[in-house]
Write a protein that holds these residues in place. Structure first.
Motif, mmCIF file in Angstrom:
data_model
loop_
_atom_site.group_PDB
_atom_site.id
_atom_site.type_symbol
_atom_site.label_atom_id
_atom_site.label_comp_id
_atom_site.label_asym_id
_atom_site.label_seq_id
_atom_site.Cartn_x
_atom_site.Cartn_y
_atom_site.Cartn_z
ATOM 1 N N LEU A 126 10.391 -57.890 11.109
ATOM 2 C CA LEU A 126 10.332 -58.641 9.766
ATOM 3 C C LEU A 126 10.126 -57.409 8.660
ATOM 4 C CD1 LEU A 126 10.392 -60.926 7.803
ATOM 5 C CD2 LEU A 126 7.952 -61.114 8.111
ATOM 6 N N THR A 127 11.050 -57.350 7.568
ATOM 7 C CA THR A 127 10.769 -56.622 6.331
ATOM 8 C C THR A 127 11.003 -57.458 5.171
ATOM 9 O OG1 THR A 127 11.549 -54.938 7.342
ATOM 10 C CG2 THR A 127 11.686 -54.764 5.066
ATOM 11 N N TRP A 128 9.883 -57.098 4.558
ATOM 12 C CA TRP A 128 9.857 -58.386 3.020
ATOM 13 C C TRP A 128 9.573 -57.306 1.904
ATOM 14 C CZ3 TRP A 128 5.445 -59.137 0.216
ATOM 15 C CH2 TRP A 128 5.519 -59.864 -0.727
ATOM 16 N N ASN A 129 10.258 -57.441 0.805
ATOM 17 C CA ASN A 129 9.744 -56.780 -0.484
ATOM 18 C C ASN A 129 9.809 -57.638 -1.626
ATOM 19 O OD1 ASN A 129 9.224 -54.013 -1.839
ATOM 20 N ND2 ASN A 129 11.503 -54.592 -2.696
ATOM 21 N N TRP A 130 8.941 -57.663 -2.477
ATOM 22 C CA TRP A 130 8.938 -57.971 -3.758
ATOM 23 C C TRP A 130 8.836 -56.961 -4.889
ATOM 24 C CZ3 TRP A 130 4.598 -57.733 -6.942
ATOM 25 C CH2 TRP A 130 4.641 -58.507 -8.144
ATOM 26 N N GLU A 131 9.466 -57.128 -5.788
ATOM 27 C CA GLU A 131 9.496 -56.475 -7.013
ATOM 28 C C GLU A 131 9.586 -56.964 -8.357
ATOM 29 O OE1 GLU A 131 12.565 -52.871 -8.417
ATOM 30 O OE2 GLU A 131 12.127 -52.974 -6.416
ATOM 31 N N HIS A 132 8.859 -56.358 -9.351
ATOM 32 C CA HIS A 132 9.236 -56.844 -10.711
ATOM 33 C C HIS A 132 9.000 -55.746 -11.523
ATOM 34 C CE1 HIS A 132 4.864 -56.639 -12.112
ATOM 35 N NE2 HIS A 132 5.748 -56.837 -13.427
ATOM 36 N N GLN A 133 9.826 -55.779 -12.620
ATOM 37 C CA GLN A 133 9.958 -54.644 -13.592
ATOM 38 C C GLN A 133 9.954 -55.168 -15.222
ATOM 39 O OE1 GLN A 133 13.268 -52.340 -12.866
ATOM 40 N NE2 GLN A 133 12.642 -51.362 -10.675
ATOM 41 N N TYR A 134 9.555 -54.575 -15.927
ATOM 42 C CA TYR A 134 9.594 -54.920 -17.476
ATOM 43 C C TYR A 134 9.940 -53.498 -18.240
ATOM 44 C CZ TYR A 134 8.346 -55.492 -22.375
ATOM 45 O OH TYR A 134 8.185 -55.640 -23.601
ATOM 46 N N VAL A 135 10.979 -53.360 -19.103
ATOM 47 C CA VAL A 135 11.057 -51.971 -19.833
ATOM 48 C C VAL A 135 11.189 -52.764 -21.326
ATOM 49 C CG1 VAL A 135 12.776 -50.451 -20.400
ATOM 50 C CG2 VAL A 135 12.208 -51.058 -18.173
ATOM 51 N N SER A 136 10.600 -52.444 -22.081
ATOM 52 C CA SER A 136 10.527 -52.774 -23.666
ATOM 53 C C SER A 136 11.718 -52.364 -24.409
ATOM 54 C CB SER A 136 9.391 -52.430 -24.516
ATOM 55 O OG SER A 136 9.479 -51.114 -24.858
ATOM 56 N N LYS A 137 12.327 -52.830 -25.241
ATOM 57 C CA LYS A 137 13.578 -52.716 -26.172
ATOM 58 C C LYS A 137 13.269 -51.276 -26.753
ATOM 59 C CE LYS A 137 15.052 -57.291 -27.695
ATOM 60 N NZ LYS A 137 15.447 -58.072 -29.110
ATOM 61 N N ASN A 138 12.337 -50.735 -26.973
ATOM 62 C CA ASN A 138 11.959 -49.673 -27.679
ATOM 63 C C ASN A 138 11.481 -48.429 -26.800
ATOM 64 O OD1 ASN A 138 12.583 -50.837 -30.510
ATOM 65 N ND2 ASN A 138 10.696 -52.053 -29.724
ATOM 66 N N TYR A 139 11.237 -48.575 -25.838
ATOM 67 C CA TYR A 139 10.810 -47.467 -24.763
ATOM 68 C C TYR A 139 12.187 -46.633 -24.738
ATOM 69 C CZ TYR A 139 9.713 -44.982 -20.668
ATOM 70 O OH TYR A 139 9.483 -43.689 -19.765
ATOM 71 N N THR A 140 11.717 -45.172 -24.791
ATOM 72 C CA THR A 140 12.702 -44.055 -24.913
ATOM 73 C C THR A 140 12.198 -42.921 -23.816
ATOM 74 O OG1 THR A 140 11.773 -43.187 -26.738
ATOM 75 C CG2 THR A 140 13.756 -44.500 -27.193
ATOM 76 N N ALA A 141 13.102 -42.536 -22.957
ATOM 77 C CA ALA A 141 12.546 -41.488 -22.041
ATOM 78 C C ALA A 141 13.772 -40.372 -22.177
ATOM 79 C CB ALA A 141 12.249 -42.038 -20.539
ATOM 80 N N GLU A 142 13.797 -39.445 -23.113
ATOM 81 C CA GLU A 142 15.039 -38.469 -23.268
ATOM 82 C C GLU A 142 15.045 -37.494 -22.106
ATOM 83 O OE1 GLU A 142 14.925 -36.943 -27.101
ATOM 84 O OE2 GLU A 142 14.895 -38.988 -28.083
#
Length: 725
Positions: free
Chosen positions: A466-482
C-alpha cells in the motif's frame, strides 16, 4: 492549521522512534589500511586485496525481497593516505554477454548491468555520495540527498577500471578523500552496495532493502567500520580554470558575427573535511547538455532542471525546499538573461546535526534591455531531528543594484528587491515507511500588496503493498518568488492518491494493482477552479516491462484568458468552464534488450468541448558498448471549434551517442518542434584527457522548418583543467 499541527506532532514523534537503533546495524564491513600499493587495473593481484574483508551474500531486492540473491557479488574495500579503494567481483549467473547502453558517463540505471556504492560518511541516513560503473567500464557518480535520491549532474575526480572475464566482471576504483566530504574523527560510515544483473532481472543489495524502496535508500545502509579515523586531507584546494573560443552568427536577423574569447575560473576550497567553499569568476556553461523540449499545452510555465555544475554540490539544501510547483529558490533564474560575473557558495556539514548552505552571485547589467546588475543571496540552515528528519530555515534575496526606475511609471520594469523567508520540516521515519514535509514561506517586495504567504504539507505512507499520500497547498495572490519557480498564485490545493500492489505467484508477472487519485484547486474565495480524478491499473512483468491503463475526468474554470493550442494567439475567455473525460495507456519494454521501445497514448476531451489525441513513442537501439541510437516522437492532434479548428503538432528528437572509450564521447541531438517552429541541432564532442579535465567542442544550429533556412549558428571550443594544489 489544526491538521498541520497534528502532522508536525506525529512526524516529530515518528522521526524519533527507533532513532537510536539503525535498521541494518548488524551488517558491518571492516576496513583497514592497505598492506600494499594498489594499481587500478581491474585485477585482484595485490596483497592488500588478499588481506581485505569481503562483503558477500547479497540479498535480493527485486523481483522479490525475501531471499538471498542468485547472482554472487563480492566487495572489498581498503584505503591509504590519499584514496579510498573499492574492488568488486560481479559473478555471472547466466551465460551470455553483459547488457549495457554504452560507455557514456552517468548511464541509465535500469538499462545497464551495473554495480553502485552508496556512501553515507556522516551516518545520518540523509546525505552522501554514490560511485559505480557498468559492465563496460562507464563511470557513475552523484551526490545523494533526501535519504535516497542521487543527483548525477555532480561530477568529481576519481579513477576506475573494469575488466571482463569469462565468469565475472571486476570493477576497481580509487576515490580520493579530497573528492568527498566527511566529518573528522568518525570511524563508522553508512554504506551499501547495489548490483543489477539484467540477464536474471535481479537487483540485489548487501544490506537488505525492502522492494518498495530504491537500493539507494540510506535508511537501510549497513556500516563501514574503520580501523582508525579516516585520514585528514590537509590542504584541499582545487582550481579549475577554463578557456574558450567561439563564433556566433544571427543569420536570420542579418546580425554581425560575434566572436567569443573568454577565460574563467572555478575554485573548490575544503575549509574542513565536511565543509566546502566554491568560488567562480566569469563562469561559462556552454558545454551543458541542452534541455529536452516538450510540447507545451499547459496554462503555466514549464520546469527544466538545473544542470550547471557550480550549483549542484549540496544543492538539495536550496532546491529541495518546497514542492514541485512551489520552489522558493530555483537556481536557473540566476544568469537567465544576464551574464554571471562572480559568485561564492559555502555548503556542507558543520557537525552531524547541522548543515549550512550560503550562496552569493553577482550578474552584470544588460544595457539594451535596461536590465540592471543584480545580486542574489541565498542562505539555508538545516538541523537534523530524530533519526532521519530535519528542520530547514531559508532566506532568499534578489537585489537590483544602481537601479533608479521611472518614478512616474505605474509599475517598474524590474523590482528593486524580492525577498523570501521561511521554515520547512521534513519527515522521514527510521524505516522510511512514513515521509512528508510541512513548509511556511513569506515574500517581501516594494510594491507587494497584502501578505505574500505560502504554506503546504503532505504525508506519505509506503509499505510493500500500500502507498498513500495526502497533500495540501496554499499560495496567496500576492506571493512572489522572483528567484523561484511558482507558476501559479492565489489557490488552495488538495491532493490525495492511493495505490495497492498484488504480488502473485507467477513466473511472468512481478506485481499489479490499481491507483486512484483526486486533486482539487480552489481560489482564495473558496470557489472550485480545477478538479482531476483518475483511476489507473499497473502491471509490471519480471522482465521489467511495465504497462499502465488509465481513465480520468477534468474540470477547469479559467482564471485568466488561455490559448488551448499555445500557438494561435486566440484565447478562451476568463471565467469560462470546461469539463472532459479522457483515457490512455503507457507501455515500456524490458530494458535488457538491445532494442527498446515505449509508448503512451491519450485520447478524449479537451477545452471548449474539443478533442485531443496524443501519441508518444521512444525507440532505442544500441550497438553495445559503443553506439546508442534513440528516437523520441510526440504527436498531438487538437480539434476545437472556430477560430482554432484543427491543430497538429509534431515534436521529434533523434539522438546518437557514440562512446569510443570511457573518456571520448560524441553526442548529436536534433529536435524538431512544430509548435515553436524550430529545428535545433546540438552536437557535442568531449575528451576527458584527465580525471575531471575536459576538452569540449560544441556546435549548435537553429533552423526555421518551412521555408527551411538557418536562423542562427554557433560553435564553441572549451578547455577545462582540474588542478589540485
Amino acid at each position: 492549521m489544526r491538521k498541520l499541527i497534528l502532522f508536525l506532532l506525529f512526524g516529530i514523534a515518528n522521526s524519533f522512534y527507533l532513532s537510536a537503533q539503525k535498521i541494518n546495524a548488524a551488517y558491518q564491513l571492516h576496513i583497514k589500511k592497505a598492506s600494499s600499493e594498489i594499481l587500478i587495473d581491474g585485477a585482484i593481484d595485490e596483497q592488500a586485496w588478499e588481506d581485505a574483508e569481503i562483503a558477500t551474500d547479497f540479498f535480493m531486492i527485486t523481483p522479490m525481497d525475501t531471499s538471498f540473491a542468485r547472482v554472487r557479488t563480492d566487495v572489498r574495500m581498503t584505503y591509504d593516505d590519499e584514496n579510498l579503494y573499492l574492488l568488486v567481483e560481479n559473478f555471472l549467473a547466466v551465460e551470455g554477454p553483459y547488457m549495457v547502453e554504452s560507455l557514456r558517463r552517468d548511464f541509465s540505471f535500469g538499462k545497464n548491468d551495473n554495480f553502485l556504492l552508496f556512501m553515507d560518511p556522516f551516518d545520518d541516513q540523509t546525505n552522501g555520495f554514490s560511485f559505480g560503473a557498468n559492465a563496460a567500464g562507464a563511470q557513475w557518480d552523484g551526490i545523494m540527498y533526501n535519504g535516497g535520491s542521487v543527483d548525477l549532474s555532480w561530477d568529481n575526480k576519481w579513477r576506475s577500471k573494469v575488466t571482463n572475464y569469462d565468469d565475472k566482471w571486476v570493477f576497481e576504483a580509487a576515490i580520493p578523500f579530497k573528492s568527498i566530504r566527511y566529518k573528522k574523527g568518525i570511524t563508522e560510515w553508512g554504506i551499501n552496495f547495489s548490483r543489477l544483473d539484467l540477464k536474471t532481472t535481479e537487483k540485489s543489495g548487501w544490506a537488505p532493502v525492502p522492494r518498495q524502496f530504491p537500493s539507494a535508500s540510506l535508511a537501510y545502509t549497513g556500516s563501514l567500520i574503520w580501523d582508525q579515523a579516516p585520514p585528514q586531507t590537509g590542504a584541499n584546494i582545487s582550481v579549475i580554470p577554463y578557456a574558450l573560443g567561439g563564433i556566433k552568427k544571427d543569420i536570420s536577423g542579418n546580425g554581425d558575427t560575434e566572436y567569443r574569447r573568454e577565460v574563467g575560473l572555478d575554485a573548490k576550497i575544503g575549509l574542513t573535511s565536511s565543509l566546502n567553499l566554491d568560488l567562480t569568476v566569469n563562469p561559462d556553461f556552454s558545454q551543458v547538455e541542452v534541455d529536452r523540449q516538450v510540447t507545451n499545452l499547459d496554462r503555466f510555465e514549464l520546469f527544466f532542471p538545473e544542470r550547471r555544475q557550480f550549483f549542484l554540490e549540496n544543492g538539495d539544501l536550496f532546491a529541495s525546499f518546497g514542492y514541485e510547483t512551489i520552489r522558493p529558490f530555483f537556481s536557473r533564474r540566476i544568469g537567465l538573461n544576464a551574464p554571471i560575473q562572480f559568485g561564492a557558495r559555502l555548503s556542507g556539514k558543520i557537525n552531524k546535526d547541522w548543515r549550512i548552505g550560503a550562496m552569493n552571485m553577482q550578474t552584470g547589467e544588460v544595457e539594451e534591455d535596461g536590465l540592471p546588475s543584480q545580486n542574489f543571496t541565498v542562505f539555508a540552515l538545516q538541523r537534523q531531528v530524530g533519526a532521519r528528519s530535519n528542520i530547514t530555515g531559508m532566506f532568499i534575496n534578489k537585489q537590483s543594484l544602481n537601479y533608479n526606475p521611472d518614478p512616474d511609471a505605474e509599475q517598474p520594469i524590474y523590482s528593486q528587491f524580492n525577498r523570501n523567508a521561511g521554515l520547512e520540516y521534513n519527515l522521514a521515519s527510521s524505516n522510511n515507511l512514513w515521509t512528508g514535509k510541512a513548509m511556511f514561506m513569506k515574500s517581501f517586495a516594494p510594491n507587494q500588496v497584502g501578505d505574500g504567504f505560502v504554506h503546504a504539507a503532505n504525508l506519505k505512507y509506503s509499505s510493500g503493498n500500500l502507498t498513500w499520500n495526502w497533500e495540501h497547498q496554499y499560495v496567496s495572490k500576492n506571493y512572489t518568488a522572483e528567484v523561484g519557480y511558482v507558476p501559479r498564485n492565489g489557490f488552495y490545493k488538495i491532493n490525495q492518491e492511493a495505490s495497492y500492489l498484488f504480488f502473485p505467484k507467477s513466473e511472468k508477472i512481478l506485481n499489479h494493482g490499481p491507483k486512484v487519485g483526486v486533486r482539487y484547486f480552489f481560489n482564495t474565495d473558496g470557489e472550485k477552479t480545477d478538479n482531476t480524478t483518475f483511476l489507473a491499473y499497473n502491471i509490471k512483468w519480471r522482465s521489467q516491462s511495465t504497462f499502465q491503463a488509465w481513465v480520468s475526468t477534468d474540470y477547469v474554470l479559467l482564471q485568466r484568458p488561455f490559448d488551448p493550442t499555445n500557438y494561435s494567439g486566440d484565447t478562451l475567455a476568463r471565467g469560462t468552464e470546461h469539463q472532459w473525460y479522457a483515457t490512455g495507456a503507457e507501455f515500456t519494454s524490458k530494458p535488457q534488450s538491445v532494442f527498446t521501445y515505449a509508448f503512451t497514448t491519450r485520447l478524449g476531451g479537451y477545452y471548449a468541448d474539443g478533442k485531443r489525441y496524443n501519441v508518444t513513442a521512444d525507440i532505442g537501439y544500441r550497438f553495445q558498448p559503443y553506439v546508442s541510437i534513440a528516437l523520441s516522437a510526440n504527436y498531438n492532434s487538437i480539434h476545437l471549434p472556430e477560430p482554432w479548428y484543427n491543430t497538429n503538432f509534431w515534436l521529434v528528437g533523434p539522438r546518437v551517442d557514440v562512446t569510443m572509450t570511457n573518456t571520448l564521447f560524441f553526442t548529436a541531438f536534433v529536435q524538431y518542434n512544430e509548435q515553436i517552429e524550430n529545428i535545433n541541432l546540438n552536437t557535442r564532442f568531449q575528451w576527458r584527457f584527465k580525471p575531471a579535465s575536459d576538452i569540449f567542442l560544441v556546435y549548435t544550429d537553429n533552423y526555421l522548418p518551412a521555408p527551411f533556412y538557418t536562423k542562427n549558428r554557433s560553435v564553441v571550443l572549451k578547455f577545462t583543467y582540474w588542478w589540485n594544489l
